[in-house]
Design a protein around this motif. Structure first.
Motif, short mmCIF file in Angstrom:
data_model
loop_
_atom_site.label_atom_id
_atom_site.label_comp_id
_atom_site.label_asym_id
_atom_site.label_seq_id
_atom_site.Cartn_x
_atom_site.Cartn_y
_atom_site.Cartn_z
N VAL A 1 0.83 -1.20 0.00
CA VAL A 1 0.00 0.00 0.00
C VAL A 1 0.87 1.25 0.00
CG1 VAL A 1 -1.66 1.34 1.33
CG2 VAL A 1 -1.99 -1.12 1.07
N MET A 2 1.93 1.22 0.83
CA MET A 2 2.83 2.38 0.88
C MET A 2 3.50 2.61 -0.47
SD MET A 2 4.52 1.82 4.66
CE MET A 2 5.61 3.23 4.48
N ILE A 3 3.95 1.52 -1.09
CA ILE A 3 4.59 1.64 -2.40
C ILE A 3 3.60 2.16 -3.43
CG2 ILE A 3 5.62 0.32 -4.29
CD1 ILE A 3 6.81 -1.55 -2.14
N ARG A 4 2.35 1.62 -3.36
CA ARG A 4 1.32 2.07 -4.29
C ARG A 4 1.04 3.56 -4.12
NH1 ARG A 4 -4.57 0.94 -2.76
NH2 ARG A 4 -3.95 2.74 -1.51
N ASP A 5 0.90 3.99 -2.85
CA ASP A 5 0.61 5.40 -2.61
C ASP A 5 1.74 6.29 -3.10
OD1 ASP A 5 -1.72 4.62 -1.48
OD2 ASP A 5 -1.10 4.90 0.60
N ALA A 6 2.99 5.85 -2.85
CA ALA A 6 4.13 6.64 -3.32
C ALA A 6 4.14 6.71 -4.84
CB ALA A 6 5.43 6.02 -2.80
N THR A 7 3.79 5.59 -5.49
CA THR A 7 3.75 5.56 -6.96
C THR A 7 2.68 6.51 -7.50
OG1 THR A 7 4.47 3.25 -6.91
CG2 THR A 7 3.47 4.06 -8.96
N VAL A 8 1.50 6.47 -6.86
CA VAL A 8 0.41 7.35 -7.30
C VAL A 8 0.79 8.81 -7.13
CG1 VAL A 8 -1.95 8.07 -6.79
CG2 VAL A 8 -1.39 5.65 -6.88
N THR A 9 1.39 9.14 -5.98
CA THR A 9 1.80 10.52 -5.73
C THR A 9 2.81 10.99 -6.78
OG1 THR A 9 1.46 10.21 -3.37
CG2 THR A 9 2.82 12.08 -4.04
N GLU A 10 3.78 10.13 -7.08
CA GLU A 10 4.78 10.49 -8.08
C GLU A 10 4.15 10.64 -9.46
OE1 GLU A 10 8.09 11.57 -9.97
OE2 GLU A 10 7.81 11.43 -7.79
N SER A 11 3.16 9.79 -9.75
CA SER A 11 2.49 9.88 -11.05
C SER A 11 1.73 11.20 -11.18
CB SER A 11 1.52 8.71 -11.23
OG SER A 11 2.22 7.48 -11.20
N ILE A 12 1.03 11.59 -10.13
CA ILE A 12 0.28 12.84 -10.17
C ILE A 12 1.22 14.03 -10.34
CG2 ILE A 12 -1.19 14.39 -8.81
CD1 ILE A 12 -2.49 11.90 -7.62
N LEU A 13 2.32 14.00 -9.60
CA LEU A 13 3.30 15.09 -9.74
C LEU A 13 3.89 15.11 -11.16
CD1 LEU A 13 5.15 14.80 -6.31
CD2 LEU A 13 3.51 16.53 -7.01
N LYS A 14 4.05 13.92 -11.72
CA LYS A 14 4.56 13.84 -13.09
C LYS A 14 3.57 14.46 -14.07
CE LYS A 14 6.09 10.53 -16.60
NZ LYS A 14 6.29 9.10 -16.94
N PHE A 15 2.26 14.13 -13.87
CA PHE A 15 1.23 14.74 -14.71
C PHE A 15 1.28 16.26 -14.61
CE2 PHE A 15 -1.37 10.68 -14.09
CZ PHE A 15 -0.92 10.16 -15.29
N GLU A 16 1.44 16.75 -13.39
CA GLU A 16 1.46 18.20 -13.19
C GLU A 16 2.64 18.83 -13.92
OE1 GLU A 16 1.40 21.47 -9.54
OE2 GLU A 16 1.93 19.37 -9.15
N ARG A 17 3.80 18.20 -13.79
CA ARG A 17 5.00 18.76 -14.46
C ARG A 17 4.83 18.75 -15.98
NH1 ARG A 17 7.63 15.65 -10.38
NH2 ARG A 17 7.94 13.95 -11.88
N GLU A 18 4.33 17.64 -16.50
CA GLU A 18 4.17 17.55 -17.95
C GLU A 18 3.12 18.53 -18.46
OE1 GLU A 18 3.37 13.55 -19.07
OE2 GLU A 18 5.32 12.78 -18.42
N PHE A 19 2.04 18.66 -17.71
CA PHE A 19 0.98 19.60 -18.11
C PHE A 19 1.52 21.03 -18.14
CE2 PHE A 19 -2.66 22.35 -17.50
CZ PHE A 19 -3.61 21.81 -18.37
N ASN A 20 2.26 21.40 -17.08
CA ASN A 20 2.82 22.76 -17.03
C ASN A 20 3.83 22.99 -18.15
OD1 ASN A 20 1.31 23.37 -14.79
ND2 ASN A 20 2.92 22.88 -13.31
N ASN A 21 4.63 21.97 -18.43
CA ASN A 21 5.62 22.11 -19.51
C ASN A 21 4.93 22.31 -20.86
OD1 ASN A 21 7.76 21.83 -17.74
ND2 ASN A 21 7.92 19.60 -18.04
N GLU A 22 3.87 21.50 -21.09
CA GLU A 22 3.14 21.64 -22.36
C GLU A 22 2.48 23.00 -22.46
OE1 GLU A 22 3.12 19.68 -24.89
OE2 GLU A 22 4.25 18.04 -24.00
N LEU A 23 1.91 23.47 -21.34
CA LEU A 23 1.23 24.76 -21.34
C LEU A 23 2.23 25.90 -21.56
CD1 LEU A 23 -1.72 25.57 -21.06
CD2 LEU A 23 -1.30 26.06 -18.65
N GLN A 24 3.42 25.76 -20.95
CA GLN A 24 4.45 26.78 -21.15
C GLN A 24 4.91 26.83 -22.61
OE1 GLN A 24 7.25 25.51 -18.04
NE2 GLN A 24 7.07 27.54 -17.12
N SER A 25 5.10 25.65 -23.20
CA SER A 25 5.56 25.62 -24.61
C SER A 25 4.47 26.10 -25.57
CB SER A 25 6.00 24.20 -24.99
OG SER A 25 4.92 23.30 -24.90
N LEU A 26 3.19 26.05 -25.10
CA LEU A 26 2.10 26.51 -25.95
C LEU A 26 2.10 28.04 -26.11
CD1 LEU A 26 -0.51 25.84 -27.52
CD2 LEU A 26 -1.74 25.99 -25.34
#
Length: 667
Positions: free
Chosen positions: A614-639
């Motif tokens: 569960v701890m590993i899963r939660d850490a993975t989910v948190t990292e995935s969400i942060l990854k989505f946020e970084r990618e979204f911001n990068n795409e928006l900045q390049s737009l």
């Protein structure tokens, strides 16, 4: 009270203990002792020969056995513990005349412990029979009094034999020995109880522990067990009323369940941290050891019965002769009685709340409104209350919002719900995150100057509007203020998401030029003179729509598609997280081929493994969400730069470029 103690011998001293010439001398000496007593002569005992001394010592010992000083045996008392005007612990010692024959002194000293035990027991019985010492002490004192009656009967028979000239010092010692062990064991209990001023369960625990300690002496152990039984009857009477009626009948505060009458059931609907259900009735220290394993079940049983009584429902457990809690013997009958009472109280209360008060109906109604299961009323409400919700907190009128909510409820499908009248509205004074932090659900950071980084500069009713629900007793036990607050936090999130969704839809309708272009085309078609003009206006409309939807700009279209893809991935990840949190994996028990300890070890290892997963899963989910946020911001900045360069050729992109470039990405 009639009691029969196994440690008490049947005192039937009818046979002569002394015979022949010595018997005649003893009778003469006995008559001399009586004469000496009547004449009141004061001479040291050492002045008499050994035979006379023996008779004088026996006479004094018979008095000492019932706590009376003799001519040559004195009593010394020392108080060890005094509370107010009461003596709770004292030491009693017996002393002999120093001139007494040494052999007689030794024999007398063997009997002194029995004399001391009698005096301490009699003193304890007298002091513990007072009302203020509680029911358990009263019952314990009564059992001791019955023991003392047998003891005094023994002394009376010994004295009778002595007056008949049939008792020597050895005979006295012989007949006293069976009672000595019992009286000393009782004296040890009394000493501890007096020194610590024990009452209630402390007395029962002491008696039970002393009985276990005397496992090697069946007679003494049986005596202490019977005394424990007698002392516990009063306590079990209190317990019986609690588990069968939910009533604490405890005039001396001996029961291990306390009631705090200052905590009222109304607090469940008013106070987030209401302590009524947890602390109105609670366990105290000093639980009897034989009830320790079921104390929680006993507490819960009475609590359930009290809820039913406050609802006007019959709250008495059906009883029979078999269900009387009058003993806690080795058959553990009392455990079965408590189990039956608990199952009855639990089942009756559950049926009462589910059937008579329709718990599930209330929960479905709350789901319908606070979890937006039926959203038509909310859409209507947001339309008619938009102006009021857009105001700042200090400008909002809750009464007006309530009237608008009532209109929305009455004019939609919610009007068919009989529970809709229990719905009310409220406006919080802080943002959702701030409220979560106040309730200790999250921790928000503050800047170096102490200003909350997460608190918006200004918030409106859209961020602070909430629904509430009127809940009556006894449903407030389940749907308490704390539970409703959690519902409200979910509602505030969903409500604001709904607002954002509506704003995005509105923004899309404003930004596109589909609707304005349609109206332009519609007007031109009305004045068209030929079919070619119609075709021209229609083609112009479609080309403009394609262009303004960015379909003529592949670079921009790729960015938009990438942003949409990230949004879809984020939505999928969020849905997976919620579903995996609900459907937690269950632990499978090891097969029956393993022993109890092995099963426990394997279950423990599996549970630790699950926790790690569960701890590993939660850490993975948190990292995935942060990854989505970084990618979204990068795409928006390049737009942004692409929009800026394209806006020179397409002026309609200027506004969109300004919006994107105006979004801050500073951390």
């Amino acid at each position: 009270m009639e009691m029969s103690y196994p440690s008490t011998p049947r005192w039937n001293i009818e046979r002569p203990f002394l015979t022949g010439r010595f018997h005649q001398e003893t009778k003469a000496a006995s008559r001399f002792a009586d004469s000496f007593s009547n004449n009141g002569a004061e001479m040291a005992i050492g002045c008499y020969d050994a035979g006379v001394q023996e008779l004088l010592v026996i006479d004094d010992l018979l008095s000492a056995l019932v706590g009376i000083e003799g001519r040559y045996i004195s009593i010394k008392r020392r108080v060890n513990h005094v509370h107010g005007n009461d003596t709770y612990d004292s030491t009693v010692t017996f002393q002999v005349d120093a001139s007494m024959d040494l052999a007689l002194q030794e024999m007398a000293k063997r009997i002194f412990p029995l004399c001391e035990s009698f005096v301490l027991t009699e003193q304890f019985v007298e002091s513990r029979s007072q009302f203020k010492n509680g029911l358990v002490n009263h019952a314990f004192a009564a059992s001791l009094r019955a023991l003392l009656l047998d003891y005094e009967a023994m002394v009376a028979q010994l004295e009778h034999q002595f007056r008949l000239g049939r008792l020597s010092i050895q005979g006295l010692w012989f007949y006293c020995q069976p009672m000595l062990g019992s009286m000393q064991a009782v004296s040890a209990v009394i000493h501890k109880a007096s020194a610590n001023n024990f009452t209630g369960s402390a007395v029962l625990n002491l008696l039970q522990s002393q009985a276990k300690a005397m496992a090697g002496d069946n007679t003494v152990r049986s005596l202490l067990e019977k005394m424990t039984q007698c002392a516990s009857n009063a306590y079990l009477g209190i317990l019986e009323r609690w588990v069968y009626e939910g009533v604490i009948d405890d005039p001396y505060g001996e029961f291990f369940i306390a009631e705090d009458k200052s905590l009222l059931k109304e607090s469940l609907t008013q106070d987030y941290d209401a302590k009524y259900w947890r602390q109105r009735y609670s366990l105290k220290d000093g639980i009897p050891s034989f009830l320790a394993n079921i104390a929680g079940k006993i507490l819960t049983t009475g609590k359930y019965l009290n809820v039913m009584r406050e609802c006007g429902h019959s709250a008495q457990v059906p009883t029979s002769e078999n269900s009387k809690l009058l003993s806690f013997g080795s058959n553990h009958h009392y455990l079965e009685c408590v189990k039956v009472a608990y199952e009855f109280a639990s089942g009756e209360l559950l049926n009462l709340i589910k059937e008579r008060y329709d718990l599930m109906g209330k929960l479905r109604s709350i789901k319908r409104y606070l979890l937006l299961d039926q959203g038509d009323f909310l859409v209507h409400f947001m339309d008619i209350a938009r102006e009021e919700l857009m105001k700042q907190l200090d400008e909002i009128t809750v009464e007006k919002l309530q009237s608008l909510l009532d209109i929305a409820l009455r004019s939609t499908a919610a009007a068919a719900d009989p529970c809709h009248e229990d719905l009310t509205c409220s406006v919080e004074r802080s943002s959702l995150l701030k409220r979560m932090a106040t309730l200790k659900f999250v921790e928000i950071k503050t800047s170096s100057d102490g200003v909350d980084l997460e608190q918006p500069v200004s918030i409106t009713g859209l961020e602070t509007f909430s629904l509430s629900y009127k809940v009556q007793w006894p449903l407030s036990i389940v749907i308490s203020r704390k539970a409703l607050t959690k519902y409200q936090m979910v509602f505030r999130l969903l409500f604001h998401c709904k607002h954002v969704e509506r704003q995005l839809c509105g923004a899309w309708q404003v930004h596109q030029v589909l609707e304005p272009n349609w109206h332009v085309m519609h007007n031109r078609l009305q004045t068209a003179k030929s079919i070619d003009e119609v075709i021209q206006h229609h083609d112009f409309f479609l080309d403009k729509c394609l262009r303004e939807c960015l379909l003529h700009l592949p670079d921009l279209l790729k960015k938009v598609e990438r942003l949409k893809s990230l949004c879809l991935q984020y939505a999928a990840a969020t849905q997976w997280l919620i579903s995996s949190s609900i459907d937690l994996p269950k632990l499978e028990e090891p097969s029956d081929g393993f022993s109890g300890s092995e099963k426990f070890k394997r279950l423990k290892l599996r549970s630790l493994s699950q926790v790690q997963k569960v701890m590993i899963r939660d850490a993975t989910v948190t990292e995935s969400i942060l990854k989505f946020e970084r990618e979204f911001n990068n795409e928006l900045q390049s737009l942004g730069p692409i929009l800026s360069s394209s806006s020179q050729a397409e002026p309609y992109l200027t506004h969109l470029a300004q919006l994107v470039l105006g979004v801050g990405f500073d951390k």
